[in-house]
Design an enzyme around this catalytic site. Structure first.
Site, PDB file in Angstrom:
ATOM      1  N   GLY A  34      -7.731  58.373  46.535  1.00 44.67           N
ATOM      2  CA  GLY A  34      -7.296  59.679  46.260  1.00 44.67           C
ATOM      3  C   GLY A  34      -8.167  60.522  44.779  1.00 44.67           C
ATOM      4  O   GLY A  34      -8.621  59.164  44.387  1.00 44.67           O
ATOM      5  N   GLN A  39     -11.030  66.153  38.491  1.00 44.04           N
ATOM      6  CA  GLN A  39     -12.062  64.850  38.772  1.00 44.04           C
ATOM      7  C   GLN A  39     -13.911  64.746  39.125  1.00 44.04           C
ATOM      8  O   GLN A  39     -14.569  63.903  38.579  1.00 44.04           O
ATOM      9  CB  GLN A  39     -11.934  63.511  39.361  1.00 44.04           C
ATOM     10  CG  GLN A  39     -10.656  62.543  38.767  1.00 44.04           C
ATOM     11  CD  GLN A  39      -9.756  61.803  39.885  1.00 44.04           C
ATOM     12  OE1 GLN A  39      -9.031  62.692  40.693  1.00 44.04           O
ATOM     13  NE2 GLN A  39     -10.574  60.784  38.991  1.00 44.04           N
ATOM     14  N   CYS A  81      -7.402  54.758  38.513  1.00 49.55           N
ATOM     15  CA  CYS A  81      -8.311  55.941  38.561  1.00 49.55           C
ATOM     16  C   CYS A  81      -9.867  56.107  38.403  1.00 49.55           C
ATOM     17  O   CYS A  81     -10.227  55.315  37.937  1.00 49.55           O
ATOM     18  CB  CYS A  81      -7.229  56.583  37.687  1.00 49.55           C
ATOM     19  SG  CYS A  81      -7.443  58.642  37.712  1.00 49.55           S
ATOM     20  N   LEU A  82     -10.408  56.526  39.521  1.00 49.20           N
ATOM     21  CA  LEU A  82     -11.533  56.667  39.408  1.00 49.20           C
ATOM     22  C   LEU A  82     -12.367  57.296  38.709  1.00 49.20           C
ATOM     23  O   LEU A  82     -13.428  57.216  38.422  1.00 49.20           O
ATOM     24  CB  LEU A  82     -12.082  57.889  40.802  1.00 49.20           C
ATOM     25  CG  LEU A  82     -11.913  57.308  42.275  1.00 49.20           C
ATOM     26  CD1 LEU A  82     -12.130  57.746  43.230  1.00 49.20           C
ATOM     27  CD2 LEU A  82     -12.710  55.956  42.069  1.00 49.20           C
ATOM     28  N   HIS A 123       0.224  60.793  41.370  1.00 46.46           N
ATOM     29  CA  HIS A 123      -1.059  60.319  40.687  1.00 46.46           C
ATOM     30  C   HIS A 123      -1.998  61.844  41.183  1.00 46.46           C
ATOM     31  O   HIS A 123      -1.970  62.128  39.868  1.00 46.46           O
ATOM     32  CB  HIS A 123      -1.831  58.803  40.920  1.00 46.46           C
ATOM     33  CG  HIS A 123      -2.510  58.656  39.479  1.00 46.46           C
ATOM     34  ND1 HIS A 123      -3.609  57.402  39.272  1.00 46.46           N
ATOM     35  CD2 HIS A 123      -3.857  59.361  40.164  1.00 46.46           C
ATOM     36  CE1 HIS A 123      -4.157  57.768  38.928  1.00 46.46           C
ATOM     37  NE2 HIS A 123      -5.111  58.915  38.960  1.00 46.46           N
ATOM     38  N   GLU A 124      -2.043  62.214  42.520  1.00 48.66           N
ATOM     39  CA  GLU A 124      -3.313  63.467  42.112  1.00 48.66           C
ATOM     40  C   GLU A 124      -2.511  64.595  41.488  1.00 48.66           C
ATOM     41  O   GLU A 124      -2.996  64.881  41.093  1.00 48.66           O
ATOM     42  CB  GLU A 124      -3.364  62.765  43.561  1.00 48.66           C
ATOM     43  CG  GLU A 124      -4.598  62.312  43.888  1.00 48.66           C
ATOM     44  CD  GLU A 124      -5.159  61.424  43.030  1.00 48.66           C
ATOM     45  OE1 GLU A 124      -6.178  62.251  42.556  1.00 48.66           O
ATOM     46  OE2 GLU A 124      -5.425  60.855  42.780  1.00 48.66           O
ATOM     47  N   HIS A 127      -2.919  64.897  37.978  1.00 47.72           N
ATOM     48  CA  HIS A 127      -4.337  65.815  37.634  1.00 47.72           C
ATOM     49  C   HIS A 127      -4.405  67.879  37.648  1.00 47.72           C
ATOM     50  O   HIS A 127      -4.832  67.571  36.722  1.00 47.72           O
ATOM     51  CB  HIS A 127      -5.043  64.746  38.451  1.00 47.72           C
ATOM     52  CG  HIS A 127      -6.136  63.364  38.936  1.00 47.72           C
ATOM     53  ND1 HIS A 127      -6.408  63.320  36.623  1.00 47.72           N
ATOM     54  CD2 HIS A 127      -5.798  62.469  39.255  1.00 47.72           C
ATOM     55  CE1 HIS A 127      -6.984  61.779  37.309  1.00 47.72           C
ATOM     56  NE2 HIS A 127      -6.432  61.350  37.997  1.00 47.72           N
TER      57      HIS A 127
HETATM   58 ZN   LIG Z   1      -6.563  59.414  38.892  1.00 43.99          ZN
END
Ligand SMILES: [Zn+2]
Length: 160
Positions: A34, A39, A81-82, A123-124, A127
């Site tokens: 994701g 991000q 998380c990226l 999670h997304e 964000h």
């Molecule tokens: Zn993340």
């Protein structure tokens, strides 16, 4: 930027399509399941997701202006998380989530997901609201992680 709520998407144009394609590329290259626009430095409410990691085209989804409609149950599991490479820890999430969003064509749809899909959508969507997963840590743990990030930033080993 990761800590600020993003703006709603109002134009479903070519620019948005380009952004979505770039986000899928970045996510698959990472690799991750994701990725939210915030991000990649774009303060807009949208994310891309593919819980199969590119194996199942049916799981490739873009959710624009996502809103959590309802949640149910609880699950534990390690989350990453990226934007926080190398950091994984247990985050309690709902086991099931129904999220309403617009597709790239502007049409509204709902996705009803369990387990990893629910975790990823929540999670997304966080964000998009300016919430990062380390906000879910205990204050002590968060301090330790923040110190680690600062050290990596100083050493030039942190991406943001
Ligand atoms: Zn993340």
């Amino acid at each position: 930027m990761l800590e600020m709520p993003a703006d709603a998407v109002t134009e479903f144009d070519e620019e948005l399509k380009k952004l979505v394609n770039n986000m899928f590329e970045t996510m698959y290259a990472a690799p991750g399941v994701g990725l939210a626009a915030v991000q990649v430095g774009v303060a807009k409410r949208l994310f891309v997701m593919d819980c199969s990691g590119g194996k199942d085209p049916a799981q490739r989804v873009v959710m624009i202006n996502p809103e959590v409609v309802s949640v149910e149950g609880k699950q534990d599991g390690d989350e990453g998380c990226l934007s926080f490479p190398g950091i994984f820890f247990n985050v309690e999430r709902n086991l099931r989530a129904i999220v309403r969003a617009h597709g790239i064509d502007g049409k509204e749809f709902e996705l009803d997901g369990n387990e990893l899909t629910a975790r990823c959508m929540l999670h997304e969507t966080d964000h998009c609201d300016g919430i990062v997963f380390i906000d879910k840590m205990t204050p002590l743990k968060r301090e330790i992680v923040k110190r680690r990030i600062k050290k990596l930033q100083k050493a030039g080993e942190w991406p943001v």
